[in-house]
Design a protein around this motif. Structure first.
Motif, short mmCIF file in Angstrom:
data_model
loop_
_atom_site.label_atom_id
_atom_site.label_comp_id
_atom_site.label_asym_id
_atom_site.label_seq_id
_atom_site.Cartn_x
_atom_site.Cartn_y
_atom_site.Cartn_z
N MET A 1 0.84 -1.18 0.00
CA MET A 1 0.00 0.00 0.00
C MET A 1 0.88 1.24 0.00
SD MET A 1 -3.04 1.21 2.53
CE MET A 1 -4.23 0.22 1.66
N LYS A 2 0.46 2.26 -0.71
CA LYS A 2 1.21 3.50 -0.81
C LYS A 2 1.06 4.31 0.47
CE LYS A 2 0.66 3.81 -5.77
NZ LYS A 2 0.16 4.59 -6.88
N ASP A 3 2.04 5.18 0.70
CA ASP A 3 2.05 6.03 1.89
C ASP A 3 1.19 7.27 1.64
OD1 ASP A 3 2.69 7.11 4.35
OD2 ASP A 3 4.61 7.92 3.65
N SER A 4 0.20 7.48 2.49
CA SER A 4 -0.68 8.62 2.35
C SER A 4 -0.30 9.77 3.29
CB SER A 4 -2.13 8.21 2.62
OG SER A 4 -2.26 7.73 3.95
N THR A 5 0.80 9.62 4.02
CA THR A 5 1.22 10.64 4.98
C THR A 5 1.47 12.01 4.34
OG1 THR A 5 2.20 8.89 6.33
CG2 THR A 5 2.89 11.14 6.81
N PRO A 6 2.14 12.10 3.19
CA PRO A 6 2.34 13.43 2.58
C PRO A 6 1.00 14.12 2.26
CG PRO A 6 3.78 11.83 1.53
CD PRO A 6 2.86 11.07 2.42
N ILE A 7 0.02 13.36 1.83
CA ILE A 7 -1.29 13.95 1.52
C ILE A 7 -1.94 14.42 2.82
CG2 ILE A 7 -3.58 13.53 0.56
CD1 ILE A 7 -2.26 11.39 -1.26
N LEU A 8 -1.86 13.63 3.86
CA LEU A 8 -2.41 14.03 5.16
C LEU A 8 -1.74 15.31 5.67
CD1 LEU A 8 -2.77 10.58 6.92
CD2 LEU A 8 -4.62 12.22 6.53
N ASN A 9 -0.44 15.41 5.50
CA ASN A 9 0.29 16.61 5.93
C ASN A 9 -0.19 17.85 5.17
OD1 ASN A 9 1.77 15.10 7.76
ND2 ASN A 9 3.50 14.82 6.36
N ILE A 10 -0.36 17.71 3.87
CA ILE A 10 -0.85 18.83 3.05
C ILE A 10 -2.26 19.21 3.48
CG2 ILE A 10 -1.61 19.48 0.71
CD1 ILE A 10 1.37 19.72 1.00
N LEU A 11 -3.11 18.22 3.69
CA LEU A 11 -4.49 18.49 4.11
C LEU A 11 -4.54 19.18 5.47
CD1 LEU A 11 -6.23 15.21 2.90
CD2 LEU A 11 -6.60 17.52 1.99
N GLU A 12 -3.69 18.76 6.40
CA GLU A 12 -3.62 19.42 7.71
C GLU A 12 -3.19 20.87 7.56
OE1 GLU A 12 -4.53 18.70 10.73
OE2 GLU A 12 -5.09 16.61 10.41
N GLU A 13 -2.23 21.11 6.67
CA GLU A 13 -1.77 22.48 6.43
C GLU A 13 -2.90 23.31 5.80
OE1 GLU A 13 0.86 25.71 6.53
OE2 GLU A 13 0.85 23.80 7.58
N GLN A 14 -3.67 22.70 4.91
CA GLN A 14 -4.81 23.40 4.33
C GLN A 14 -5.83 23.75 5.40
OE1 GLN A 14 -5.79 20.61 1.06
NE2 GLN A 14 -5.65 22.40 -0.28
N VAL A 15 -6.09 22.84 6.31
CA VAL A 15 -7.03 23.11 7.41
C VAL A 15 -6.52 24.29 8.23
CG1 VAL A 15 -7.93 22.20 9.60
CG2 VAL A 15 -8.00 20.78 7.56
N ARG A 16 -5.23 24.30 8.53
CA ARG A 16 -4.65 25.41 9.30
C ARG A 16 -4.80 26.74 8.55
NH1 ARG A 16 -0.83 28.68 9.50
NH2 ARG A 16 0.31 27.93 7.70
N ASP B 1 -2.52 22.86 -5.26
CA ASP B 1 -1.79 22.28 -6.40
C ASP B 1 -0.94 21.09 -5.94
OD1 ASP B 1 -2.87 24.15 -8.12
OD2 ASP B 1 -1.07 25.43 -8.14
N GLU B 2 -0.29 21.24 -4.80
CA GLU B 2 0.53 20.14 -4.27
C GLU B 2 -0.35 18.96 -3.86
OE1 GLU B 2 4.03 18.11 -3.07
OE2 GLU B 2 3.57 19.66 -4.51
N ARG B 3 -1.50 19.24 -3.26
CA ARG B 3 -2.42 18.16 -2.88
C ARG B 3 -2.88 17.39 -4.11
NH1 ARG B 3 -7.19 16.56 -3.43
NH2 ARG B 3 -7.82 18.47 -4.46
N GLU C 1 -2.17 4.33 -10.36
CA GLU C 1 -2.43 2.99 -10.89
C GLU C 1 -3.88 2.56 -10.73
OE1 GLU C 1 0.36 0.56 -8.84
OE2 GLU C 1 2.08 1.68 -9.60
N GLU C 2 -4.73 3.46 -10.27
CA GLU C 2 -6.13 3.09 -10.03
C GLU C 2 -7.06 3.97 -10.84
OE1 GLU C 2 -7.04 2.76 -5.88
OE2 GLU C 2 -4.98 2.25 -5.40
N ASP C 3 -8.26 3.47 -11.07
CA ASP C 3 -9.26 4.22 -11.83
C ASP C 3 -10.29 4.91 -10.94
OD1 ASP C 3 -8.51 4.14 -14.42
OD2 ASP C 3 -9.74 2.41 -14.98
N THR C 4 -10.03 4.98 -9.67
CA THR C 4 -10.99 5.61 -8.76
C THR C 4 -10.82 7.12 -8.78
OG1 THR C 4 -9.49 5.41 -6.89
CG2 THR C 4 -11.04 3.59 -7.25
N GLY C 5 -11.69 7.79 -8.03
CA GLY C 5 -11.66 9.25 -7.98
C GLY C 5 -10.45 9.78 -7.24
N ARG C 6 -10.49 11.06 -7.00
CA ARG C 6 -9.35 11.72 -6.37
C ARG C 6 -9.76 12.54 -5.14
NH1 ARG C 6 -7.16 8.90 -9.89
NH2 ARG C 6 -5.68 9.56 -11.45
#
Length: 146
Positions: A1-16, A59-61, A71-76
């Motif tokens: 499974m891929k690491d989602s931590t960078p996305i979580l960090n960006i999302l937390e920064e967006q919340v801030r 943009d980074e998110r 590699e997946e066809d699901t949403g974003r």
């Protein structure tokens, strides 16, 4: 499974950042009501900087999300990230973002109405003085002595 931590960090920064924007909009409302143009101008500069930062974060998110789902066809969406990872933090972040965005939208509307009313008041005042042929740009000295 891929690491989602960078996305979580960006999302937390967006919340801030969205939280900071919400606070600036509340301060802007107070500056409009108290008719303090200097504070209003400073808040506008801060808002511009914050909006630019939010655009860069978005943009980074998007880049990180596209990379995560390459590699997946699901949403974003954040919901899709939760569905793939099962990480409850995505649900909490999504809820906080939705709440902040709704609050920002409401404050923007209130501030827009307040600015419109202030503008109408200033126009009415200017028209009132023009009925007496008073030139607002001309300075008149008034003396108390008769």
């Amino acid at each position: 499974m891929k690491d989602s931590t960078p996305i979580l960090n960006i999302l937390e920064e967006q919340v801030r950042c969205y939280g900071s924007l919400y606070g600036l909009l509340k301060s802007e409302k107070e500056a409009i009501v108290s008719f303090d143009p200097a504070v209003f101008e400073e808040l506008a500069k801060q808002k511009d900087n914050l909006v630019l930062q939010l655009r860069l974060l978005e943009d980074e998110r998007k880049r990180l999300t596209d990379e995560f789902f390459s590699e997946e066809d699901t949403g974003r969406s954040i919901s899709d990230l939760y569905a793939v990872t099962g990480d409850e933090r995505f649900v909490r972040i999504r809820s906080r973002l939705m709440s902040l965005l709704q609050g920002i939208e409401e404050l923007n509307e209130i501030n827009r109405l307040l600015i419109e009313r202030a503008s109408l008041h200033l126009s009415a005042s200017a028209n009132f003085f023009q009925t007496f042929n008073m030139d607002a740009s001309r300075k008149v000295t008034v003396s108390r002595e008769a």
